[in-house]
Design an enzyme around this catalytic site. Structure first.
Site, short mmCIF file in Angstrom:
data_model
loop_
_atom_site.label_atom_id
_atom_site.label_comp_id
_atom_site.label_asym_id
_atom_site.label_seq_id
_atom_site.Cartn_x
_atom_site.Cartn_y
_atom_site.Cartn_z
N PRO A 2 -37.50 -20.60 -29.06
CG PRO A 2 -36.21 -19.81 -27.31
CD PRO A 2 -36.17 -20.06 -28.78
CD GLU A 3 -43.76 -22.11 -30.47
OE1 GLU A 3 -44.89 -21.61 -30.49
OE2 GLU A 3 -43.47 -23.15 -31.11
CE LYS A 52 -41.68 -17.11 -31.82
NZ LYS A 52 -41.28 -17.84 -33.04
CG ASN A 235 -42.90 -24.94 -36.87
OD1 ASN A 235 -43.67 -24.42 -37.67
ND2 ASN A 235 -42.18 -26.00 -37.15
NE ARG A 328 -39.25 -22.91 -38.22
CZ ARG A 328 -39.54 -22.24 -37.09
NH1 ARG A 328 -39.62 -20.92 -37.10
NH2 ARG A 328 -39.74 -22.91 -35.97
#
Length: 340
Positions: A2-3, A52, A235, A328
């Site tokens: 989750p962002e 976050k 991301n 990532r």
């Protein structure tokens, strides 16, 4: 993972349905039984997100800190209402058109402005119990289930923490972090985080981000993902912000002019606001009405470069590149993002 916009939306759900209520806290899974006992029966007094991280305050100045990580999610059940504007998209954002408006109407016709009225998750008429899963926004879903007549529903699966009031229940699954802290412990966690546009003063946050990037001989593509530099960027937002700024992700913080860093902060403020308002990581501006509808329904129509590896750039038609940076996936256009 989750962002930032997702976590702020979850915090608002707690503010709406749990703050001010005595809460029964348990650990159906058993792994958090000791922590649950510390706050069981106490009244929730605050709910907030920083990047976050989410913090739920209970009386006696005890806080439940939760970091969802990659696999974490909250399931809400009971007589609950949706966070403002969550109904703005169909499909992945919800199984049905909850507002009763034309599903093919323009997004603004189905979108509630944050701070405005909220529609119930239950059907028009007699209330029905409803379930809402909130994790990474691409996977948010609403299930209007007549079988939920019995309240509270039995825990399903590995529920780390259950928070229960007379009317609502929230089940936490798979978090990276879940602990009870005092006020000093919460402040230590927050002090280690970079600025969050929805928490920090806009100007002060900009200066903090500038100070934490300026002079760093680390690629900006890594710095934006560092939660000690700036909070909430993951991301998706990393890739999209760099494209919007036409920045090479490999350029170091030390090589960036101050005005470029300031512009990144201001764009993050803007995009975070859009994410909280719509429930979607919508990063393409200037869309017409049809483009907005498509973007709110489908991630493939909502981003410039994210998950578009091998496809032509929307601007220059160069093939979008994909590489692994610090474990990532990093998406970028080698042509549009060729310089500082």
């Amino acid at each position: 993972m989750p962002e930032g916009h997702s976590v702020h939306r979850i915090a608002r759900q707690f503010a709406r349905h749990f703050v001010g209520e005595p809460v029964r806290v348990s650990s159906p899974q058993g792994r958090f039984a000791d922590g649950a006992a510390l706050i069981d029966g106490r009244t929730m007094t605050d709910s907030k997100a920083v990047g976050k991280q989410m913090f739920l305050e209970f009386d006696a100045a005890l806080w439940l800190r939760v970091h969802l990580g990659i696999y974490g999610a909250w399931d809400f059940s009971g007589s609950i209402t949706q966070d403002a504007t969550q109904r703005s998209a169909r499909g992945r954002m919800g199984q049905t058109n909850m507002t009763g408006t034309d599903p093919d109407a323009a997004p603004d016709a189905r979108t509630t402005v944050v701070g405005g009225h909220e529609a119930s998750l239950s059907s028009i008429g007699a209330p029905r119990r409803t379930r809402l899963r909130m994790a990474e926004a691409e996977k948010e879903s609403v299930i209007d289930d007549a079988a939920l007549a019995a309240f509270p529903p039995e825990p399903v699966g590995q529920v780390r923490v259950r928070l229960l009031t007379e009317r609502a229940v929230a089940d936490l699954r798979g978090p990276t972090a879940c602990e009870v802290l005092d006020a000093q412990g919460v402040q230590r966690v927050i002090d280690a985080l970079g600025p969050d546009p929805l928490v920090d003063d806009a100007d002060a946050g900009e200066e903090r981000m500038l100070a934490r990037i300026r002079g760093r001989r680390v690629p900006i593509g890594l710095l934006l993902m560092d939660q000690s530099v700036v909070s909430g960027i993951g991301n998706v937002y990393r890739a999209e912000m760099l494209f919007r700024a036409r920045l090479d992700p490999h350029v170091t913080g030390a090589a960036l002019p101050d005005d470029v860093i300031r512009d990144l902060w201001r764009d993050w403020r803007y995009l975070l606001g859009v994410g909280v308002e719509t429930g979607q990581m919508l990063t393409m501006d200037g869309l017409d009405e049809e483009g907005q509808r498509a973007a709110l329904r489908n991630r493939a129509d909502r981003h410039w470069v994210y998950k578009r590896e091998g496809l032509p750039c929307r601007i220059c038609r160069t093939t979008i590149a994909l590489e692994i940076a610090a474990g990532r996936k990093l998406y970028w256009c080698p042509s549009c993002q060729a310089g500082v």
